[in-house]
Motif scaffolding. Sequence first.
Motif, mmCIF file in Angstrom:
data_model
loop_
_atom_site.group_PDB
_atom_site.id
_atom_site.type_symbol
_atom_site.label_atom_id
_atom_site.label_comp_id
_atom_site.label_asym_id
_atom_site.label_seq_id
_atom_site.Cartn_x
_atom_site.Cartn_y
_atom_site.Cartn_z
ATOM 1 N N ASN A 253 42.245 -40.254 -74.954
ATOM 2 C CA ASN A 253 42.790 -39.522 -76.091
ATOM 3 C C ASN A 253 43.389 -38.205 -75.633
ATOM 4 N N ASP A 254 44.264 -37.632 -76.467
ATOM 5 C CA ASP A 254 44.828 -36.349 -76.093
ATOM 6 C C ASP A 254 43.786 -35.254 -76.311
ATOM 7 N N LEU A 255 44.097 -34.069 -75.784
ATOM 8 C CA LEU A 255 43.129 -32.973 -75.773
ATOM 9 C C LEU A 255 42.748 -32.544 -77.179
ATOM 10 N N SER A 256 43.716 -32.487 -78.093
ATOM 11 C CA SER A 256 43.418 -32.021 -79.449
ATOM 12 C C SER A 256 42.432 -32.951 -80.152
ATOM 13 N N VAL A 257 42.607 -34.265 -79.972
ATOM 14 C CA VAL A 257 41.683 -35.225 -80.573
ATOM 15 C C VAL A 257 40.298 -35.075 -79.957
ATOM 16 N N PHE A 258 40.262 -34.927 -78.651
ATOM 17 C CA PHE A 258 38.977 -34.786 -77.969
ATOM 18 C C PHE A 258 38.246 -33.533 -78.433
ATOM 19 N N LEU A 259 38.971 -32.418 -78.564
ATOM 20 C CA LEU A 259 38.336 -31.172 -79.005
ATOM 21 C C LEU A 259 37.834 -31.281 -80.435
ATOM 22 N N SER A 260 38.549 -32.019 -81.267
ATOM 23 C CA SER A 260 38.087 -32.224 -82.633
ATOM 24 C C SER A 260 36.762 -32.977 -82.647
ATOM 25 N N ASN A 261 36.664 -34.027 -81.837
ATOM 26 C CA ASN A 261 35.414 -34.778 -81.741
ATOM 27 C C ASN A 261 34.318 -33.937 -81.094
ATOM 28 N N PHE A 262 34.706 -33.093 -80.145
ATOM 29 C CA PHE A 262 33.760 -32.163 -79.514
ATOM 30 C C PHE A 262 33.123 -31.264 -80.577
ATOM 31 N N ASN A 263 33.942 -30.707 -81.439
ATOM 32 C CA ASN A 263 33.435 -29.805 -82.484
ATOM 33 C C ASN A 263 32.502 -30.548 -83.444
ATOM 34 N N LYS A 264 32.851 -31.790 -83.789
ATOM 35 C CA LYS A 264 32.001 -32.577 -84.677
ATOM 36 C C LYS A 264 30.653 -32.859 -84.021
ATOM 37 N N THR A 265 30.690 -33.210 -82.745
ATOM 38 C CA THR A 265 29.452 -33.531 -82.034
ATOM 39 C C THR A 265 28.520 -32.331 -81.980
ATOM 40 N N PHE A 266 29.053 -31.179 -81.572
ATOM 41 C CA PHE A 266 28.208 -29.998 -81.438
ATOM 42 C C PHE A 266 27.797 -29.444 -82.798
ATOM 43 N N GLY A 267 28.647 -29.621 -83.806
ATOM 44 C CA GLY A 267 28.263 -29.204 -85.152
ATOM 45 C C GLY A 267 27.098 -30.028 -85.675
ATOM 46 N N ASP A 268 27.134 -31.322 -85.406
ATOM 47 C CA ASP A 268 26.050 -32.206 -85.820
ATOM 48 C C ASP A 268 24.756 -31.838 -85.108
ATOM 49 N N MET A 269 24.844 -31.557 -83.813
ATOM 50 C CA MET A 269 23.639 -31.211 -83.065
ATOM 51 C C MET A 269 23.026 -29.908 -83.564
ATOM 52 N N ARG A 270 23.862 -28.942 -83.893
ATOM 53 C CA ARG A 270 23.325 -27.660 -84.363
ATOM 54 C C ARG A 270 22.558 -27.838 -85.674
ATOM 55 N N LYS A 271 23.049 -28.715 -86.540
ATOM 56 C CA LYS A 271 22.335 -28.988 -87.788
ATOM 57 C C LYS A 271 20.955 -29.576 -87.505
ATOM 58 N N GLN A 272 20.879 -30.442 -86.520
ATOM 59 C CA GLN A 272 19.600 -31.071 -86.193
ATOM 60 C C GLN A 272 18.587 -30.066 -85.654
ATOM 61 N N LEU A 273 19.072 -28.992 -85.032
ATOM 62 C CA LEU A 273 18.175 -27.997 -84.445
ATOM 63 C C LEU A 273 17.478 -27.130 -85.494
ATOM 64 N N SER A 274 17.794 -27.310 -86.758
ATOM 65 C CA SER A 274 17.137 -26.525 -87.793
ATOM 66 C C SER A 274 15.659 -26.861 -87.905
ATOM 67 N N ASN A 275 15.262 -28.028 -87.399
ATOM 68 C CA ASN A 275 13.839 -28.385 -87.432
ATOM 69 C C ASN A 275 13.423 -29.192 -86.209
ATOM 70 N N ALA A 276 14.120 -29.009 -85.095
ATOM 71 C CA ALA A 276 13.798 -29.762 -83.876
ATOM 72 C C ALA A 276 14.223 -28.965 -82.646
ATOM 73 N N HIS A 277 13.700 -29.383 -81.498
ATOM 74 C CA HIS A 277 14.076 -28.780 -80.220
ATOM 75 C C HIS A 277 14.956 -29.711 -79.383
ATOM 76 N N GLN B 272 39.073 -27.193 -70.878
ATOM 77 C CA GLN B 272 39.788 -28.471 -70.879
ATOM 78 C C GLN B 272 39.019 -29.490 -70.047
ATOM 79 N N ALA B 273 37.749 -29.626 -70.330
ATOM 80 C CA ALA B 273 36.893 -30.556 -69.603
ATOM 81 C C ALA B 273 36.423 -31.655 -70.544
ATOM 82 N N ASP B 274 36.377 -32.893 -70.045
ATOM 83 C CA ASP B 274 35.865 -33.981 -70.866
ATOM 84 C C ASP B 274 34.375 -34.192 -70.635
#
Length: 642
Positions: A40-64, A105-107
């Motif tokens: 995928n191009d960089l913009s698509v990858f970064l969008s998925n990157f943001n979704k992934t890390f956003g999801d993980m941060r939500k999970q950290l509200s009650n987990a390690h 710009q790292a995958d």
Amino acid sequence: MRRILICSIFVLVFTIMQGVRSDPQAEELLRQCSNFNTTNDLSVFLSNFNKTFGDMRKQLSNAHFATAYYTDVFGMIQCRNYLSIADCLACFDAGLAQIRRDCPQADGAHLIYQGCFLRYEARNFYKQISFEDSSGVCINNRTAPKATAFQPAVEGLLTELVAATPKIKTFFAAAKRQVFDGGPTAIATVYVVAQCVENISRSDCDTCLSRAYINVETCPPQAGGSSVDAGCFLRYSDTPFFSDNDVTDIAIYLERGGSNTKTPLIVGLIGGLCLVLLMLALLLWYRVLRKPNKAERGNILGVTKLQGAMLYNYKDLKSATKNFSVEYKVGEGGFGDVYKGIIENGHIVAVKKLAVVTSKEKADFESEVRLISNVHHRNILRLLGCSGKGPVQLLVYEYMENGSLDTFLYGEKRGTLSWKQRIDIILGIARGLAYLHEQFHVCIIHRDMKSSNILLDDGFQPKIADFGLARLLPKDQSHLTTRYAGTLGYTAPEYAIHGHLSEKVDTYGFGIVVLEIISGRRCSDMMNELRTESLLPYAWKLYESGRHSKLIDETIDPSEYDVENAKKMIEIGLKCTQSPVSIRPAMSEVVVLLVNDGSLEQKPPNMPKFVQITHGVDNDSSTSTAPSFSKATATFTKFTGR
């Protein structure tokens, strides 16, 4: 003034008590970025990157610990269990900011702090336990006092934590021990923490920590040291970095156990427990005699365990595939669409939605799944279980990261397989089919052997997929597009024309797949200059005219293979397509031919009549006298009634 003094004392005491809990410990130990090279191009990858890390941060509200996945971005975050939730989030935020800054710009990247571990990749890394750059990091600016007493104390406590931590459910342990130098007063205290990522196995945790100990054991008598790796973390220090409330009682996890005063109590408890278990066993035995066996019902978290057929909750699988979203769809075929499923423990499975109603009786469906799920072979895709209670019936498989073989032969990844990898894949497929035909207690005929039904794992080990699915079709219902479970070009003529089904139908399909692997071409592609021949007659013509080497995929370096070995592989593929059926080898015989060194000692294969007639191949000529492939297809259609 007095009130101010009291408040100041209170704040000071509170700060001392909470000091180790108010520090995210974001000191960098290891950092590595990779180059961007995803499809995928960089913009698509970064969008998925943001979704992934956003999801993980939500999970950290009650987990390690948290994992998340969006399209081509796998993410993981783990904090040390002694950190507060606020400090864990602070460590996560610091790491994310550094990754954005240092790896723009790292995958893939991994960043390890004293307090947390962040990682993301464009592939599934959840089972990985070691890095190439794993190492021990020693605190070299200070030597602990009384090194002769400090060093053995550190080594002893590290050894105990390495042994105990894999036995603890959370894979985390913190311990401290006072250091004495012959006197009654402690000269120092050793603080040690061991931790494994939560989604690896106990044995992998043990392996990882054993390596980590080797990395850090050279640090003493330095005052502190850490060992970091993909699957674990080990740290010691002579200054506290966790509170007394976080200390783990590791004595119960060590072989020598606790004090001798506890022995009678433990023996009594064990004796009582055994008595209760015996009574329960008798009760269950009595009930089993009175009730018919039922299929074991499973939890979604158990989906990757090696056990019998599991029945899974439809809602759990729907959630794992994000409501069967398009971004999670990884394939489609005659039997149904396939989706990637991310279950709660970070493991990935493949979920297939069956495109046909398999049976009016759900018990029949589950019975067939139980049979197929008992097939265990390294070259056969594992069917983990099913869900037959929802609006559609679902099959749950182990997930193969590299996808299907056809993409490596004539798809987007063409030219990436070496000659050795191709030969290993051929042998693996042959062994898998031999198991289905002759070694499993019920003979299972695949009926649809083709390159897209061969999946590749991380090590390019082939696994046969969609085997046995034809058994799930109702007796009065056909495949989606044919009156048989097969694909034009791969299906043996006796099955396509007359409906005669035997193991040799799979042998024929295997032969076609072998020719595709050797040539890097689809079986239905036109081969000669006039574009009038498909792969099989073209291969026969080249072989009989002694030009078999012309069939080999042009993307393969000629230095990688021996010409005689290549001829042998082509001969084996052609032998498997011979007619009549009786002269085709069984798959167990094919395995023997493949593993034996040298060329074939038996007589060479003979071109079947249906190839000569349908495609107009002249054995005495290197040119085609035949009708076009479209006409040959029409002839096939005439015979099959399609």
